[in-house]
Design a protein around this motif. Sequence first.
Motif, mmCIF file in Angstrom:
data_model
loop_
_atom_site.group_PDB
_atom_site.id
_atom_site.type_symbol
_atom_site.label_atom_id
_atom_site.label_comp_id
_atom_site.label_asym_id
_atom_site.label_seq_id
_atom_site.Cartn_x
_atom_site.Cartn_y
_atom_site.Cartn_z
ATOM 1 N N SER A 83 0.852 -1.184 0.000
ATOM 2 C CA SER A 83 0.000 0.000 0.000
ATOM 3 C C SER A 83 0.890 1.237 0.000
ATOM 4 N N GLU A 84 0.699 2.092 -0.970
ATOM 5 C CA GLU A 84 1.549 3.274 -1.076
ATOM 6 C C GLU A 84 1.244 4.325 -0.017
ATOM 7 N N ASP A 85 0.060 4.243 0.625
ATOM 8 C CA ASP A 85 -0.268 5.192 1.690
ATOM 9 C C ASP A 85 -0.181 4.522 3.068
ATOM 10 N N ASP A 86 0.638 3.502 3.167
ATOM 11 C CA ASP A 86 0.873 2.840 4.455
ATOM 12 C C ASP A 86 1.608 3.822 5.356
ATOM 13 N N ARG A 87 1.008 4.199 6.462
ATOM 14 C CA ARG A 87 1.626 5.133 7.395
ATOM 15 C C ARG A 87 2.226 4.411 8.601
ATOM 16 N N ASN A 88 2.051 3.086 8.679
ATOM 17 C CA ASN A 88 2.628 2.323 9.786
ATOM 18 C C ASN A 88 4.136 2.173 9.597
ATOM 19 N N TRP A 89 4.524 1.830 8.373
ATOM 20 C CA TRP A 89 5.932 1.861 8.008
ATOM 21 C C TRP A 89 6.057 1.916 6.504
ATOM 22 N N ASN A 90 7.248 2.084 6.030
ATOM 23 C CA ASN A 90 7.465 2.345 4.612
ATOM 24 C C ASN A 90 7.495 1.047 3.812
ATOM 25 N N SER A 91 6.332 0.469 3.628
ATOM 26 C CA SER A 91 6.222 -0.812 2.926
ATOM 27 C C SER A 91 6.736 -0.741 1.491
ATOM 28 N N VAL A 92 6.541 0.404 0.839
ATOM 29 C CA VAL A 92 7.030 0.565 -0.537
ATOM 30 C C VAL A 92 8.546 0.365 -0.561
ATOM 31 N N TYR A 93 9.233 1.018 0.338
ATOM 32 C CA TYR A 93 10.694 0.908 0.399
ATOM 33 C C TYR A 93 11.121 -0.536 0.683
ATOM 34 N N TYR A 94 10.454 -1.184 1.626
ATOM 35 C CA TYR A 94 10.838 -2.556 1.974
ATOM 36 C C TYR A 94 10.610 -3.522 0.814
ATOM 37 N N ALA A 95 9.531 -3.344 0.077
ATOM 38 C CA ALA A 95 9.283 -4.199 -1.094
ATOM 39 C C ALA A 95 10.324 -3.939 -2.181
ATOM 40 N N LYS B 44 17.385 -14.113 -8.780
ATOM 41 C CA LYS B 44 16.061 -14.707 -8.559
ATOM 42 C C LYS B 44 14.994 -13.937 -9.335
ATOM 43 N N THR B 45 14.033 -14.678 -9.835
ATOM 44 C CA THR B 45 12.888 -14.092 -10.540
ATOM 45 C C THR B 45 11.579 -14.625 -9.957
ATOM 46 N N ASN B 46 11.652 -15.168 -8.763
ATOM 47 C CA ASN B 46 10.524 -15.850 -8.128
ATOM 48 C C ASN B 46 9.656 -14.908 -7.299
ATOM 49 N N TYR B 47 9.475 -13.680 -7.759
ATOM 50 C CA TYR B 47 8.719 -12.718 -6.965
ATOM 51 C C TYR B 47 7.903 -11.792 -7.865
ATOM 52 N N GLU B 48 6.872 -11.237 -7.273
ATOM 53 C CA GLU B 48 6.033 -10.239 -7.935
ATOM 54 C C GLU B 48 5.703 -9.176 -6.892
ATOM 55 N N VAL B 49 5.668 -7.912 -7.318
ATOM 56 C CA VAL B 49 5.297 -6.810 -6.446
ATOM 57 C C VAL B 49 4.035 -6.160 -7.010
ATOM 58 N N VAL B 50 3.023 -6.016 -6.169
ATOM 59 C CA VAL B 50 1.765 -5.368 -6.543
ATOM 60 C C VAL B 50 1.582 -4.176 -5.613
ATOM 61 N N THR B 51 1.309 -3.002 -6.176
ATOM 62 C CA THR B 51 1.134 -1.811 -5.343
ATOM 63 C C THR B 51 -0.258 -1.216 -5.529
ATOM 64 N N TYR B 52 -0.733 -0.592 -4.460
ATOM 65 C CA TYR B 52 -2.027 0.085 -4.445
ATOM 66 C C TYR B 52 -1.796 1.516 -3.956
ATOM 67 N N PRO B 53 -1.960 2.511 -4.851
ATOM 68 C CA PRO B 53 -1.599 3.894 -4.527
ATOM 69 C C PRO B 53 -2.272 4.514 -3.303
ATOM 70 N N LYS B 54 -3.546 4.327 -3.080
ATOM 71 C CA LYS B 54 -4.221 5.050 -2.000
ATOM 72 C C LYS B 54 -4.717 4.134 -0.887
ATOM 73 N N ALA B 55 -4.139 2.949 -0.799
ATOM 74 C CA ALA B 55 -4.531 2.000 0.249
ATOM 75 C C ALA B 55 -3.664 2.207 1.487
ATOM 76 N N GLY B 56 -4.217 1.832 2.643
ATOM 77 C CA GLY B 56 -3.511 1.967 3.910
ATOM 78 C C GLY B 56 -2.887 0.656 4.364
ATOM 79 N N HIS B 57 -2.436 0.628 5.584
ATOM 80 C CA HIS B 57 -1.616 -0.464 6.104
ATOM 81 C C HIS B 57 -2.309 -1.826 6.143
#
Length: 194
Positions: A107-119, A131-144
Amino acid sequence: MLNNPSKTGVGIVSISKSGELALAMASFLPNVKATAWINGNIANVLFPLHYKDIVFPPLPVSAEGIIVKDSGILDIRDALLDCMEEENRASVIPIERASCNFLFIVSEDDRNWNSVYYAEQASKILKAHGKTNYEVVTYPKAGHFLEIPYMPHYPSGIHAAVGQAVAFGGEPKAHAVAQVDTWKRLLEFFKKHL
């Protein structure tokens, strides 16, 4: 009898604090085949994490990263020090060891911690190890807390570890849409890999 024995194993769904626990399990336990990580961290936080003779210290907190809003609610998104700085690297879970598939939901609006950075950092680590065994999905206005569909959105609440009201972020409609989409993606991910 199993239809496809190569797809046997355990799947993990994690959110928030359980994110680093899921990554640790995926890194050290061979039967983990699919790990879904929702707005988590790639470093250990709060207290030491032990596995056999390995100890991951908690990522340090800086009060300077905490913002007190006019409402009195704390924004703790940037309270943790950067896990990628050399002095904090011992807290980072070695996900490059994992052989499972990862789904990082952010969630790009996660205010608990910087999930975007960690992903982003998780992706860089995995990519750096070929490795190519991963996918990242983001949601711009979603919360934690991206929970199961139709759970109420709560933009703030008492944080168990902080003991005070903190911001979780998100706009109600965008957050609800993200929860529905996340659920579909989780079902598809586990069906594909387990």
